[in-house]
Design a protein around this motif. Structure first.
Motif, PDB file in Angstrom:
ATOM      1  N   LEU A 200       0.833  -1.202   0.000  1.00 29.32           N
ATOM      2  CA  LEU A 200       0.000   0.000   0.000  1.00 29.32           C
ATOM      3  C   LEU A 200       0.868   1.253   0.000  1.00 29.32           C
ATOM      4  CD1 LEU A 200      -2.771   1.392   0.252  1.00 29.32           C
ATOM      5  CD2 LEU A 200      -2.558   1.140   2.745  1.00 29.32           C
ATOM      6  N   VAL A 201       1.921   1.256   0.814  1.00 32.65           N
ATOM      7  CA  VAL A 201       2.846   2.391   0.827  1.00 32.65           C
ATOM      8  C   VAL A 201       3.481   2.579  -0.540  1.00 32.65           C
ATOM      9  CG1 VAL A 201       5.008   3.275   1.802  1.00 32.65           C
ATOM     10  CG2 VAL A 201       3.323   2.196   3.301  1.00 32.65           C
ATOM     11  N   GLU A 202       3.927   1.474  -1.125  1.00 34.83           N
ATOM     12  CA  GLU A 202       4.562   1.531  -2.447  1.00 34.83           C
ATOM     13  C   GLU A 202       3.604   2.054  -3.508  1.00 34.83           C
ATOM     14  OE1 GLU A 202       7.533   0.046  -5.505  1.00 34.83           O
ATOM     15  OE2 GLU A 202       7.626   0.714  -3.421  1.00 34.83           O
ATOM     16  N   THR A 203       2.396   1.504  -3.535  1.00 36.93           N
ATOM     17  CA  THR A 203       1.413   1.909  -4.548  1.00 36.93           C
ATOM     18  C   THR A 203       1.037   3.368  -4.391  1.00 36.93           C
ATOM     19  OG1 THR A 203       0.510  -0.337  -4.605  1.00 36.93           O
ATOM     20  CG2 THR A 203      -0.869   1.424  -5.495  1.00 36.93           C
ATOM     21  N   THR A 204       0.836   3.802  -3.151  1.00 40.91           N
ATOM     22  CA  THR A 204       0.493   5.200  -2.902  1.00 40.91           C
ATOM     23  C   THR A 204       1.627   6.120  -3.325  1.00 40.91           C
ATOM     24  OG1 THR A 204      -0.834   4.499  -1.001  1.00 40.91           O
ATOM     25  CG2 THR A 204      -0.302   6.836  -1.167  1.00 40.91           C
ATOM     26  N   GLY A 205       2.854   5.707  -3.048  1.00 42.08           N
ATOM     27  CA  GLY A 205       4.007   6.515  -3.437  1.00 42.08           C
ATOM     28  C   GLY A 205       4.129   6.684  -4.937  1.00 42.08           C
ATOM     29  N   ARG A 206       3.647   5.715  -5.688  1.00 37.95           N
ATOM     30  CA  ARG A 206       3.687   5.811  -7.146  1.00 37.95           C
ATOM     31  C   ARG A 206       2.557   6.686  -7.697  1.00 37.95           C
ATOM     32  NH1 ARG A 206       6.571   1.467  -9.809  1.00 37.95           N
ATOM     33  NH2 ARG A 206       7.470   0.019  -8.292  1.00 37.95           N
ATOM     34  N   CYS A 207       1.479   6.799  -6.921  1.00 38.32           N
ATOM     35  CA  CYS A 207       0.267   7.440  -7.450  1.00 38.32           C
ATOM     36  C   CYS A 207       0.002   8.841  -6.914  1.00 38.32           C
ATOM     37  CB  CYS A 207      -0.951   6.571  -7.134  1.00 38.32           C
ATOM     38  SG  CYS A 207      -0.873   4.913  -7.831  1.00 38.32           S
ATOM     39  N   ILE A 208       0.792   9.306  -5.939  1.00 45.21           N
ATOM     40  CA  ILE A 208       0.498  10.598  -5.311  1.00 45.21           C
ATOM     41  C   ILE A 208       0.364  11.698  -6.350  1.00 45.21           C
ATOM     42  CG2 ILE A 208       1.440  12.415  -3.828  1.00 45.21           C
ATOM     43  CD1 ILE A 208       2.634  10.256  -2.091  1.00 45.21           C
ATOM     44  N   ALA A 209       1.410  11.885  -7.141  1.00 41.41           N
ATOM     45  CA  ALA A 209       1.387  12.921  -8.175  1.00 41.41           C
ATOM     46  C   ALA A 209       2.444  12.569  -9.212  1.00 41.41           C
ATOM     47  CB  ALA A 209       1.666  14.299  -7.573  1.00 41.41           C
ATOM     48  N   PRO A 210       2.103  11.748 -10.175  1.00 44.39           N
ATOM     49  CA  PRO A 210       3.091  11.271 -11.152  1.00 44.39           C
ATOM     50  C   PRO A 210       3.815  12.390 -11.891  1.00 44.39           C
ATOM     51  CG  PRO A 210       1.033  10.040 -11.321  1.00 44.39           C
ATOM     52  CD  PRO A 210       0.770  11.193 -10.395  1.00 44.39           C
ATOM     53  N   GLN A 211       3.187  13.572 -11.988  1.00 46.70           N
ATOM     54  CA  GLN A 211       3.824  14.659 -12.719  1.00 46.70           C
ATOM     55  C   GLN A 211       4.887  15.375 -11.893  1.00 46.70           C
ATOM     56  OE1 GLN A 211       0.845  14.649 -11.483  1.00 46.70           O
ATOM     57  NE2 GLN A 211       0.313  16.603 -10.548  1.00 46.70           N
TER      58      GLN A 211
END
Length: 322
Positions: free
Chosen positions: A248-259
């Motif tokens: 969950l931490v990993e996935t959230t870290g990838r999705c916070i703000a890709p730009q």
């Protein structure tokens, strides 16, 4: 006008709280001074070491933490029941790790042969009751975390005055959704501000400590353990699965703000593959919880205390969480 601390901490509603302490004027007193270029990075280790030490003294569990350059995040669980179950001797032993006790308390611990009269007994009981309440008091926990760091830093800088702001900010986490969201938020703080690129390289955070321990096959003693959905009747365990939480931490870290740059690079391979972790042990633990433990389940300290109280020579599962 800020609310009184007693109006912010309501154990009737929740034992989980997110606390934040900031350096005065938000100066970089724990990281690198941008004006002089001098690095105070080593002070973050001071804070982390003190925090983990206090987790073994207080009846307060550390769920997550992140020591940043100018502030510290901690997610705490107040274990009031543990404090109430401690014997008077255990309460005193814990408090003596922090402060010198009164002469009367010292005589009690030394088993002084001289009889204690009623007035002394009342005073002794009152003093121990105060120590007991402090052991599950978040304000005392944060005080014991922040004050020694401030004194040590001021002594090193040969100066006086405040190191931390006068009060720490606290947030009550009223349900599991809030708890999970806050823990992920805390663990991703260094990545969000570009201090780290991956959870396993995020220094002075609970997520890095959990990952390093996971690779060795155990959960860190100083942090509140994950035991999946078997934690319903276990107040000293998180009702999540450790592998699920790390993902969950990993996935959230990838999705916070890709730009933005403060994220985990989407081209990096999944965390479990990067770490080469074998999930089989943790899946067995989460799926076969009853067979891993017998009459009791918990961390070694709790298991040993239970074994002593029930006068058992051995107890199954005491080495599951080394």
């Amino acid at each position: 006008m800020p609310l009184a601390r007693k109006r912010q901490i309501s154990l009737i509603d929740t034992p989980f709280y997110h606390c934040v302490s900031r350096c005065v004027r938000r100066a970089f007193l724990c990281g690198e001074d941008m004006l002089t270029g001098k690095s105070y990075e080593y002070r973050r280790q001071w804070v982390e070491d003190r925090l983990l030490f206090l987790s073994r003294v207080f009846c307060i569990d550390v769920c997550a933490y992140a020591v940043m350059s100018n502030h510290t995040h901690v997610v705490l669980h107040v274990n009031q029941d543990e404090a109430k179950q401690l014997s008077d001797q255990e309460v005193i032993i814990r408090w003596q790790k922090l402060h010198k006790t009164t002469l009367l308390v010292q005589q009690f611990m030394n088993d002084d042969s001289e009889a204690t009269d009623n007035a002394q007994q009342i005073t002794l009981d009152s003093t121990i009751a105060i120590y007991r309440r402090r052991l599950f008091d978040i304000s005392w926990f944060m005080r014991e975390l922040n004050e020694p760091i401030a004194r040590q830093a001021n002594a090193e800088d040969n100066c006086t005055g405040h190191f931390w702001e006068g009060r720490f900010k606290s947030q009550a986490l009223l349900d599991e959704h809030a708890l999970a969201a806050c823990m992920v938020y805390v663990d991703l703080n260094p990545i969000r501000v570009n201090m780290a690129t991956l959870p396993e390289t995020s220094k002075h955070t609970s997520i890095q400590r959990r990952i390093l321990s996971l690779k060795k096959g155990y959960q860190p003693r100083a942090l509140m353990p994950f035991v999946g959905n078997h934690a319903n009747n276990k107040p000293s365990a998180l009702n999540f699965d450790l592998i699920d939480y790390i993902q969950l931490v990993e996935t959230t870290g990838r999705c916070i703000a890709p730009q933005k740059s403060g994220t985990i690079d989407i081209t990096v391979s999944p965390i479990l593959r990067r770490l080469g972790i074998d999930e089989s042990h943790w899946l067995t633990l989460s799926q076969c919880f009853e067979s891993c433990f017998s009459v009791a389940a918990g961390q070694p300290q709790s298991m040993n205390r239970y074994k002593h109280h029930t006068k058992r020579k051995r107890i199954l599962g005491i080495a599951v969480f080394p």
